[in-house]
Scaffold this motif. Structure first.
Motif, PDB file in Angstrom:
ATOM      1  N   VAL A   1       0.908  -0.922  -0.026  1.00  0.00           N
ATOM      2  CA  VAL A   1       0.097   0.123  -0.256  1.00  0.00           C
ATOM      3  C   VAL A   1       0.834   1.329  -0.011  1.00  0.00           C
ATOM      4  O   VAL A   1       0.652   2.257  -0.715  1.00  0.00           O
ATOM      5  CB  VAL A   1      -0.734  -0.082   1.180  1.00  0.00           C
ATOM      6  CG1 VAL A   1      -1.538   1.377   1.409  1.00  0.00           C
ATOM      7  CG2 VAL A   1      -2.171  -1.202   0.995  1.00  0.00           C
ATOM      8  N   ASP A   2       1.737   1.281   0.714  1.00  0.00           N
ATOM      9  CA  ASP A   2       2.594   2.504   1.159  1.00  0.00           C
ATOM     10  C   ASP A   2       3.422   2.648  -0.233  1.00  0.00           C
ATOM     11  O   ASP A   2       3.623   3.841  -0.762  1.00  0.00           O
ATOM     12  CB  ASP A   2       3.644   2.178   2.141  1.00  0.00           C
ATOM     13  CG  ASP A   2       4.645   3.418   2.453  1.00  0.00           C
ATOM     14  OD1 ASP A   2       4.078   4.485   2.587  1.00  0.00           O
ATOM     15  OD2 ASP A   2       5.756   3.102   2.536  1.00  0.00           O
ATOM     16  N   GLN A   3       4.128   1.670  -0.774  1.00  0.00           N
ATOM     17  CA  GLN A   3       4.751   1.880  -2.169  1.00  0.00           C
ATOM     18  C   GLN A   3       3.830   2.266  -3.185  1.00  0.00           C
ATOM     19  O   GLN A   3       4.192   3.268  -3.999  1.00  0.00           O
ATOM     20  CB  GLN A   3       5.182   0.641  -2.790  1.00  0.00           C
ATOM     21  CG  GLN A   3       6.536   0.108  -1.642  1.00  0.00           C
ATOM     22  CD  GLN A   3       7.780   1.070  -1.528  1.00  0.00           C
ATOM     23  OE1 GLN A   3       8.099   1.529  -2.649  1.00  0.00           O
ATOM     24  NE2 GLN A   3       8.129   1.245  -0.469  1.00  0.00           N
ATOM     25  N   VAL A   4       2.638   1.820  -3.258  1.00  0.00           N
ATOM     26  CA  VAL A   4       1.674   2.279  -4.355  1.00  0.00           C
ATOM     27  C   VAL A   4       1.241   3.880  -4.028  1.00  0.00           C
ATOM     28  O   VAL A   4       1.370   4.580  -5.130  1.00  0.00           O
ATOM     29  CB  VAL A   4       0.218   1.500  -4.326  1.00  0.00           C
ATOM     30  CG1 VAL A   4      -0.824   2.165  -5.113  1.00  0.00           C
ATOM     31  CG2 VAL A   4       0.542  -0.037  -4.933  1.00  0.00           C
ATOM     32  N   LEU A   5       1.049   4.087  -3.017  1.00  0.00           N
ATOM     33  CA  LEU A   5       0.905   5.483  -2.592  1.00  0.00           C
ATOM     34  C   LEU A   5       1.811   6.431  -2.843  1.00  0.00           C
ATOM     35  O   LEU A   5       1.644   7.453  -3.645  1.00  0.00           O
ATOM     36  CB  LEU A   5       0.245   5.876  -1.179  1.00  0.00           C
ATOM     37  CG  LEU A   5      -0.790   5.443  -0.522  1.00  0.00           C
ATOM     38  CD1 LEU A   5      -1.261   5.585   0.851  1.00  0.00           C
ATOM     39  CD2 LEU A   5      -2.214   6.379  -1.607  1.00  0.00           C
ATOM     40  N   LYS A   6       3.113   5.971  -2.751  1.00  0.00           N
ATOM     41  CA  LYS A   6       4.228   6.857  -2.896  1.00  0.00           C
ATOM     42  C   LYS A   6       4.368   6.977  -4.455  1.00  0.00           C
ATOM     43  O   LYS A   6       4.794   8.077  -4.978  1.00  0.00           O
ATOM     44  CB  LYS A   6       5.441   6.300  -2.346  1.00  0.00           C
ATOM     45  CG  LYS A   6       5.622   6.561  -0.845  1.00  0.00           C
ATOM     46  CD  LYS A   6       7.245   6.336  -0.634  1.00  0.00           C
ATOM     47  CE  LYS A   6       7.331   6.562   0.918  1.00  0.00           C
ATOM     48  NZ  LYS A   6       8.027   5.552   1.620  1.00  0.00           N
ATOM     49  N   ALA A   7       3.923   6.047  -5.186  1.00  0.00           N
ATOM     50  CA  ALA A   7       4.021   6.036  -6.464  1.00  0.00           C
ATOM     51  C   ALA A   7       2.960   7.000  -7.120  1.00  0.00           C
ATOM     52  O   ALA A   7       3.133   7.654  -8.268  1.00  0.00           O
ATOM     53  CB  ALA A   7       4.152   4.664  -7.324  1.00  0.00           C
TER      54      ALA A   7
END
Lengths: 215, 254
Positions: A87-93
């Motif tokens: 989730v965190d990586q998707v949001l960051k991207a």
């Protein structure tokens, strides 16, 4: 409802009102309150939790027979942590601004008690499909409260919804502001989140007397 | 030395885990019915935070940060020369932090059981609960996002935010013991009134915002670099100095 039996719909609908994870089971308050000053982060948070809890419940339910019960907490934590990293990586991207706003609290989904609570109470003893429904239901119940709190805090605190000024412009005094309305700046500060949740509990328990706690 | 003192008081009062960030609310609400159990859990939180925050600080410095692995081929001082300069493992921090915390809690439990059975008996049941207490993981994540500068400061941060949490839970437990004698409207009984009291206490704690002049705005740690602390919260804490005049509310907490 061909897909869902009566018992299955109950799994989804119960947590929305009478078995709400936040107001009745008292789970997952940690990350719920801090990010509800505005509607947008509340919704993003709710969606993240729906994703993590839905999938996490399935994974744990699939592994429930091979996890040694002594180390199950660590196994659960690793499963959640992995999902939260996604989730965190998707949001960051895709939504960097939002992820900057939420970052610490996205990480704190890992220790969100709803997740561990549902793993322990449901996924360890039920099949994947029912666990999935249970996860979605509880995460929705959590999301509903988040959205309600976020709605009121943003509306009363900044006079906006999703950043749009729905009550008129406070600077040029249009709309409601023309007749002397003022934003309650206090609503965007942390303590009001607690008080708003307190009021939601009050309303809910006034409507459903069965939920009232013994003194 | 001065920064130690500042961090100490700031973490206890201004950035209080419970009242400013709502961390560890689940156990805060669930275990605050009696002062004695609240003291037990509070002490356990102080203990575990003091151990895990510095430990995770080391992990962050030597493994997770971009270029942190440079010590592997002896280029600790000049990371840009190292073959590992391009490695950025920050995305692993959640999983590594939580693994450290879970392991430490288990370890602490074993050690305490061996060396101090009496302490174990009073803390025992709370220790496993702590692994999933948001305050513990929150401590480590805030430590990372605020870029705490040294191991000593990290230990200080863990210890003092633990004390802040301890204060909060003991205070609410004491209030809840007293409130049993009050006539609370039935639907508010229990959870509802606890939420509202916590909100009032948080308002009271906001009056500490002016204690350290400048507060967050002048702290170098929250500036530059990806500012991870929620912008919403930041707004809240920056506004604190303007709200100090409502400090009358503090009386309620006493």
């Amino acid at each position: 409802m061909g897909l869902l039996s009566k018992k299955d719909t109950k799994l989804i609908l119960d947590p929305l009102m009478d078995d709400n994870p936040i107001t009745i089971q008292v789970l997952g308050i940690c990350s719920a309150l801090a990010i509800t000053a505005q509607l947008k982060p509340s919704i993003v948070m709710a969606v993240s939790v729906i994703f993590v809890l839905g999938l996490g419940n399935v994974v744990i339910s699939l592994m429930r027979n091979i996890i040694p019960s002594k180390i199950r907490i660590i196994v659960q934590l690793i499963v959640v942590a992995t999902l939260v990293i996604i989730v965190d990586q998707v949001l960051k991207a895709f939504a960097y601004e939002l992820s900057k706003e939420l970052s610490v609290f996205i990480g704190l989904i890992i220790t969100n008690c709803i997740i561990m609570g549902r793993f322990e109470a449901f996924a360890l003893g039920n099949g994947p499909w029912r666990s999935f429904l249970d996860g979605i239901g509880n995460a929705l119940g959590y999301g509903v409260i988040l959205v309600i709190v976020g709605f009121f805090r943003e509306l009363l605190g900044s006079g906006t919804l999703f950043g749009f000024q729905v009550l008129g412009d406070p600077v040029t005094k249009t709309g409601l502001y023309a007749i002397g309305y003022e934003n309650n700046g206090f609503m965007v500060l942390p303590p009001m989140a607690l008080i708003v949740v307190g009021i939601i509990i009050w309303v809910q328990r006034s409507r459903n007397k069965a939920l009232i706690e013994e003194a | 030395m001065l920064e130690h003192i500042e961090l100490f008081f700031k973490s206890i009062f201004v950035d209080n885990m419970v009242f400013a960030y709502f961390l560890g609310m689940c156990s805060y609400l669930a275990v605050s019915k009696k002062v004695s159990t609240a003291v037990g859990l509070g002490a356990a939180v102080i203990f575990v935070l003091t151990v895990t925050v510095p430990l995770n600080w080391l992990l962050d410095q030597f493994i997770l940060q971009p270029g942190a692995l440079a010590w592997l081929d002896g280029n600790r001082a000049t990371p840009e020369l190292s073959a590992y300069a391009d490695y950025d493992l920050t995305f692993l921090s959640f999983i590594l932090f939580i693994a450290t915390i879970a392991t430490m809690v288990q370890l602490v439990e074993i050690i305490v059981e061996k060396f101090s059975p009496s302490l174990y008996n009073s803390l025992g049941i709370f220790l496993p609960l702590i692994a999933v207490n948001c305050a513990i993981l929150g401590g480590s994540l805030f430590m990372q996002s605020r870029e705490i500068a040294s191991l000593g400061l990290a230990a200080n941060y863990g210890f003092s935010s633990g004390i802040g949490w301890f204060l909060a839970i003991v205070a609410i437990a004491a209030i809840r013991e007293k409130i049993r004698y009050s006539n609370v409207p039935a639907p508010l009984r229990g959870l509802g009134i606890t939420f509202i009291i916590t909100g009032l206490m948080a308002i009271g704690f906001m009056s500490f915002g002016g204690m350290l002049t400048g507060g967050d705005e002048e702290a170098p740690s929250t500036e530059g670099q990806p500012e991870n602390v929620g912008a919403v919260i930041e707004k809240g804490t920056n506004d604190l100095s303007e709200i100090v005049h409502i400090s009358e509310v503090t009386e309620i907490t006493e």
